[in-house]
Design an enzyme around this catalytic site. Structure first.
Site, mmCIF file in Angstrom:
data_model
loop_
_atom_site.group_PDB
_atom_site.id
_atom_site.type_symbol
_atom_site.label_atom_id
_atom_site.label_comp_id
_atom_site.label_asym_id
_atom_site.label_seq_id
_atom_site.Cartn_x
_atom_site.Cartn_y
_atom_site.Cartn_z
ATOM 1 N N ASP A 40 39.527 18.912 -31.847
ATOM 2 C CA ASP A 40 38.482 18.490 -32.784
ATOM 3 C C ASP A 40 38.641 17.013 -33.118
ATOM 4 O OD1 ASP A 40 36.408 18.553 -34.600
ATOM 5 O OD2 ASP A 40 37.609 19.457 -36.201
ATOM 6 N N ASP A 54 31.339 7.210 -29.564
ATOM 7 C CA ASP A 54 31.573 5.907 -28.936
ATOM 8 C C ASP A 54 30.506 5.665 -27.879
ATOM 9 O OD1 ASP A 54 32.908 3.501 -28.027
ATOM 10 O OD2 ASP A 54 34.764 4.338 -28.850
ATOM 11 N N LYS A 56 43.259 24.933 -33.679
ATOM 12 C CA LYS A 56 42.516 23.669 -33.673
ATOM 13 C C LYS A 56 43.447 22.480 -33.923
ATOM 14 C CE LYS A 56 39.572 22.244 -37.101
ATOM 15 N NZ LYS A 56 39.679 20.797 -37.339
ATOM 16 N N LYS A 77 35.989 14.811 -32.780
ATOM 17 C CA LYS A 77 34.660 14.311 -33.186
ATOM 18 C C LYS A 77 34.401 12.926 -32.580
ATOM 19 C CE LYS A 77 34.359 17.114 -37.391
ATOM 20 N NZ LYS A 77 35.699 17.672 -37.619
ATOM 21 N N THR A 134 29.080 17.432 -43.041
ATOM 22 C CA THR A 134 28.695 18.150 -44.259
ATOM 23 C C THR A 134 29.189 17.425 -45.517
ATOM 24 O OG1 THR A 134 30.639 19.523 -44.005
ATOM 25 C CG2 THR A 134 28.580 20.413 -43.171
ATOM 26 N N ARG A 157 43.404 25.702 -44.519
ATOM 27 C CA ARG A 157 44.374 25.864 -45.600
ATOM 28 C C ARG A 157 44.629 27.299 -46.060
ATOM 29 N NH1 ARG A 157 41.558 21.041 -48.678
ATOM 30 N NH2 ARG A 157 39.890 21.929 -47.428
HETATM 31 O O1 C5P Z 1 41.391 23.881 -44.764
HETATM 32 P P1 C5P Z 1 39.958 24.167 -44.434
HETATM 33 O O2 C5P Z 1 39.721 25.626 -44.062
HETATM 34 O O3 C5P Z 1 38.999 23.693 -45.493
HETATM 35 O O4 C5P Z 1 39.694 23.266 -43.168
HETATM 36 C C1 C5P Z 1 38.983 23.617 -42.082
HETATM 37 C C2 C5P Z 1 39.069 22.639 -40.953
HETATM 38 O O5 C5P Z 1 37.721 22.406 -40.556
HETATM 39 C C3 C5P Z 1 39.681 21.275 -41.223
HETATM 40 O O6 C5P Z 1 40.444 20.932 -40.063
HETATM 41 C C4 C5P Z 1 38.500 20.344 -41.357
HETATM 42 O O7 C5P Z 1 38.728 19.060 -40.808
HETATM 43 C C5 C5P Z 1 37.433 21.029 -40.545
HETATM 44 N N1 C5P Z 1 36.118 20.870 -41.136
HETATM 45 C C6 C5P Z 1 35.083 20.386 -40.372
HETATM 46 N N2 C5P Z 1 33.823 20.247 -40.906
HETATM 47 C C7 C5P Z 1 33.592 20.577 -42.163
HETATM 48 C C8 C5P Z 1 34.613 21.092 -42.958
HETATM 49 C C9 C5P Z 1 35.893 21.221 -42.402
HETATM 50 O O8 C5P Z 1 35.269 20.104 -39.192
HETATM 51 N N3 C5P Z 1 32.363 20.443 -42.625
#
Ligand code: C5P
Length: 239
Positions: A66, A71, A39, A68, A123, A215
């Protein structure tokens, strides 16, 4: 579930949350033998642009772009056209961009290899934050349901959603919708700033198609081994 997603490794998207092309290439090469999808998010794309997508493809993985998008319809459609031209497998946009932008995006991607997933309510927004931006539906679940309806009516392929939204969205959107789920933590891993998390097995059993993990893989002593373990958990949960 689409054809490119049947293998457990294609159901894991590892977030390349790094800021330089060198780091992205390094992780992409290490992870692509284990993981089907990598991603590219805002941090890396703003820093390095389409070269980051090329780094993913050169390593042999599919790209989840990703960004998001949010616009006016012409701009969203233009960005989707560019994402399709880059050959990404998944791209994200905000359902709150509205019906016309969603329809324009869906029409632009139709017939291509790029599948579009909508973000409903971020979220990170709780009830008070949703009210503060004027999303007045009685509860966060109602906001998610309404925005999901908009996206489905417009022909968007699926959603990015938290593990706890998966079951309700699956019921609303049906079997063919693509549900991509971040907030996934291998059992025993650091939760960090994620509030609501599920293990890979829990998320798969709840109905997620693709899990996003950042992470816990990026920061592992051996990222390839960490990714391999998650793919094994996906395989086991989906058997
Ligand atoms: O490091 P972690 O596993 O928490 O991150 C997951 C990825 O998913 C990050 O790139 C974050 O921007 C994305 N993410 C998301 N929506 C969420 C939580 C995380 O798109 N609600």
């Amino acid at each position: 579930m689409c054809a490119g997603m049947r293998l457990p490794r294609d159901r894991l998207a590892v977030a390349l949350d790094v800021s330089t092309l060198d780091e992205a290439r390094h992780f992409a090469r290490r992870l692509a033998p284990e993981v089907g999808v990598l991603k590219v998010g805002l941090e890396l794309f703003v820093a390095e642009g389409p070269a980051a997508v090329c780094a993913v493809h050169d390593a042999g993985a599919a790209c989840f772009l990703d960004l998001k998008l949010h616009d006016i319809p012409a701009t969203v459609a233009g960005a989707v056209r560019s994402a399709v031209a880059l050959g990404v497998r998944y791209a994200t946009l905000h359902a709150a961009a509205g019906p016309d932008a969603l329809r324009a995006a869906a029409e632009t991607a139709r017939g291509s290899a790029t599948r579009l997933c909508a973000v409903t309510a971020l979220t990170s927004l709780d009830r008070a934050a949703l009210a503060a931006i004027g999303f007045a539906a009685p509860a966060p679940e109602d906001v998610v349901r309404r925005l999901a309806d908009l996206a489905l009516e417009a022909g968007i392929d699926g959603f990015v959603c938290s593990p706890e939204e998966v079951a309700a969205l699956r019921a609303q959107a049906g079997r063919d919708a693509l549900l991509i789920t971040p907030g996934v933590r291998p059992a025993g891993a650091e939760v960090a700033d994620q509030r609501r998390v599920a293990t890979p097995a829990e998320a798969i059993r709840a109905g997620a198609d693709v899990l996003v993990v950042g992470r816990p893989v990026r920061d592992a002593a051996d990222p390839a081994a960490a990714a391999r373990a998650i793919v094994a958990a996906i395989r086991e949960a989906s058997a």
